[in-house]
Scaffold this active site. Structure first.
Site, mmCIF file in Angstrom:
data_model
loop_
_atom_site.group_PDB
_atom_site.id
_atom_site.type_symbol
_atom_site.label_atom_id
_atom_site.label_comp_id
_atom_site.label_asym_id
_atom_site.label_seq_id
_atom_site.Cartn_x
_atom_site.Cartn_y
_atom_site.Cartn_z
ATOM 1 N N GLU A 33 0.891 -0.456 6.972
ATOM 2 C CA GLU A 33 1.910 -0.735 5.943
ATOM 3 C C GLU A 33 1.996 -2.270 6.181
ATOM 4 O O GLU A 33 2.545 -2.776 7.320
ATOM 5 C CB GLU A 33 3.469 -0.200 6.571
ATOM 6 N N TYR A 91 9.075 7.559 9.705
ATOM 7 C CA TYR A 91 9.634 8.811 9.462
ATOM 8 C C TYR A 91 8.494 10.178 9.065
ATOM 9 O O TYR A 91 7.331 9.882 8.923
ATOM 10 C CB TYR A 91 10.349 8.783 8.124
ATOM 11 N N HIS A 144 0.591 4.245 -3.652
ATOM 12 C CA HIS A 144 1.692 4.020 -4.325
ATOM 13 C C HIS A 144 1.941 2.786 -5.435
ATOM 14 O O HIS A 144 1.838 1.589 -5.012
ATOM 15 C CB HIS A 144 3.087 3.956 -3.449
ATOM 16 N N ALA A 145 2.447 3.143 -6.544
ATOM 17 C CA ALA A 145 2.075 2.228 -7.510
ATOM 18 C C ALA A 145 2.638 0.758 -7.452
ATOM 19 O O ALA A 145 2.000 -0.292 -7.671
ATOM 20 C CB ALA A 145 2.723 2.955 -8.781
ATOM 21 N N ARG A 146 3.968 0.774 -6.902
ATOM 22 C CA ARG A 146 4.644 -0.501 -6.748
ATOM 23 C C ARG A 146 4.131 -1.620 -5.794
ATOM 24 O O ARG A 146 4.601 -2.522 -5.538
ATOM 25 C CB ARG A 146 6.191 -0.267 -6.602
ATOM 26 N N GLU A 147 3.275 -1.001 -4.858
ATOM 27 C CA GLU A 147 2.895 -1.686 -3.502
ATOM 28 C C GLU A 147 1.714 -2.434 -4.064
ATOM 29 O O GLU A 147 0.508 -2.320 -3.309
ATOM 30 C CB GLU A 147 2.560 -0.821 -2.572
ATOM 31 N N SER A 149 2.555 -0.421 1.627
ATOM 32 C CA SER A 149 3.584 -1.564 1.870
ATOM 33 C C SER A 149 4.767 -0.873 1.809
ATOM 34 O O SER A 149 4.903 0.127 1.041
ATOM 35 C CB SER A 149 3.483 -2.798 1.175
ATOM 36 N N ASN A 157 0.822 10.876 -1.874
ATOM 37 C CA ASN A 157 0.815 10.569 -0.423
ATOM 38 C C ASN A 157 1.553 11.979 0.108
ATOM 39 O O ASN A 157 1.759 11.971 1.313
ATOM 40 C CB ASN A 157 1.186 9.601 0.108
ATOM 41 N N ARG A 158 1.919 13.056 -0.668
ATOM 42 C CA ARG A 158 2.606 14.112 -0.280
ATOM 43 C C ARG A 158 1.904 15.213 -0.724
ATOM 44 O O ARG A 158 2.256 16.429 -0.701
ATOM 45 C CB ARG A 158 4.169 14.071 -0.588
#
Length: 402
Positions: free
Chosen positions: A361, A339, A161-164, A288, A234-235
């Site tokens: 995470e 989740y 995920h780009a922002r992590e 994260s 990641n989906r």
């Protein structure tokens, strides 16, 4: 731009109670709300200025207590952007990656190439694919240089995920430790090779570094519809693709894609997993935020038959981190602790034959939670490495070379 967007922390009742506000439904209205994070204690929601009065009414109507934890997300991102720009100028890349700042995808690729030149007997860099926008995705294979083939493998990746940003930072730190400090980790490299892909979502990661307005981008950069860009990589895996915890809406942050493996980046990870499954003993994907070591299943609220093995290795990591720094990680099945998320890489790797498969995470940081300030990088990556080492030690002990 996220100017005047606020982040609310809502005290959430236990989800099993089944009452109160359904935040996942709220998050479907992506232009006004984004669900950052939710567990049974608190939920973080980013809310558009126009939706704030309605949101407060909703909270009050459900008698949920809340506090505003960031009064202007955009403003804090502008400040951060300036800091990062100054640090880039002050610390240009000179053949090593420290922990003073966050590095670009290009710098990370250059770094692993340089390591391979410096340690030709122990380090091999391989180009494993290209991103949608044409960036080269490269893995680094770290060995002890004894030349023995067919060792067991630990496969690790970051930057789904780009922002992590703390994810690639932690993965790059691990690479540096294994290569430059390898006497200390000789046991982890005796019968095991490590194969590491530092940044899966290279396009998204680069996009988050363009301006403060793009900093919170999460997905890939392939257009997903006339109106929206990006798929959640990641989906995008084909194990229970687009079931629970994924969206069919191209504008959603958890959009699963028009079909499984629509993203070249997901295909790269798939092929790595498949190619290493016969020798792979641990798959670790670093994300994260939230202080979790999560194991399958993510698509269903059930534990796999071998959950005790997963739990034992995960707890070794959590316990080591707690002993070293006091930071608490929760260890458990992702559906139960966090989740449901169907179509994710950890379930895919576990189903493909990796007996140990985790999503880690890392802790939150900064005003927007996904942005630990540069002065926190050193502490966070070192703490993460303590956990990774402890898990790897447990894996090496549990799964000796056949």
């Amino acid at each position: 731009s996220l100017n005047s967007f606020k982040i609310y922390e809502v005290a959430t009742k236990s989800r099993s109670a089944g009452d109160g506000l359904d935040f996942s439904k709220l998050a479907n209205n992506d232009s006004y709300y984004e669900l950052y994070y939710s567990n049974d204690a608190a939920t973080h929601v980013l809310v558009h200025p126009d939706a704030q009065p309605e949101f407060i009414e909703l909270l009050n109507g459900n008698t949920l207590s809340y506090k505003i934890v960031n009064h202007d997300a955009g403003l804090s991102l502008h400040r951060e952007f300036e800091t990062n720009r100054k640090l880039r100028n002050a610390h240009p890349y000179r053949g090593r990656l420290g922990t003073e700042r966050y590095y670009s995808h290009g710098e990370i690729n250059q770094y692993i190439e340089d390591l391979a030149k410096q340690h030709p007997t122990r380090v091999l860099v391989k180009t494993v694919g290209r991103s949608y926008e044409g960036r080269w995705l490269k893995t680094i294979r770290i060995t002890n240089g004894d030349g023995r083939a067919n060792k067991n493998v630990i496969l690790m990746d970051g930057g789904f995920h780009a922002r992590e940003w703390i994810s690639p930072a932690a993965v790059v730190y691990a690479i540096g430790e294994l290569v430059d400090n390898y006497e200390a980790y000789a046991q982890l490299l005796l019968d095991y090779d490590w194969v590491i892909l530092p940044v899966v979502n290279a396009d998204g990661y680069e996009y988050t570094q363009v301006s403060p307005d793009t900093r919170m981008w999460r997905k890939t950069r392939q257009p997903s519809s006339a109106a929206c860009i990006g798929i959640d990589p990641n989906r995008n895996f084909d194990f229970h693709w687009n079931e629970t915890g994924a969206s069919s809406d191209p504008c959603s942050e958890t959009y699963a894609g028009p079909k499984s493996f629509s993203e070249p980046e997901a295909i790269v990870v798939r092929d790595l997993i498949r190619g290493l499954a016969d020798r792979g003993k641990m798959y670790l994907t670093v994300h994260s935020y939230g202080n979790y070591i999560l194991y399958p299943w993510g698509y269903i609220d059930e534990l796999p038959d071998t959950w005790e093995d997963l739990d034992e290795v995960g707890r070794a990591g959590g316990d080591a981190i707690k002993a070293a720094t006091g930071t608490i990680y929760k260890v458990g099945c992702s559906t139960q602790l966090l989740y449901p998320a169907a179509g994710a890489s950890d379930d895919y790797a576990f189903n493909a034959g990796f007996p140990i498969s985790f999503t880690m995470e890392l802790p939150a940081g900064g005003d927007n939670y996904f942005n630990p300030p540069p002065e926190d990088i050193d502490r966070l990556v070192k703490e993460t490495w303590v956990g990774i080492v402890a898990m790897a030690q447990k894996v090496v002990e549990k799964y000796p070379l056949n």
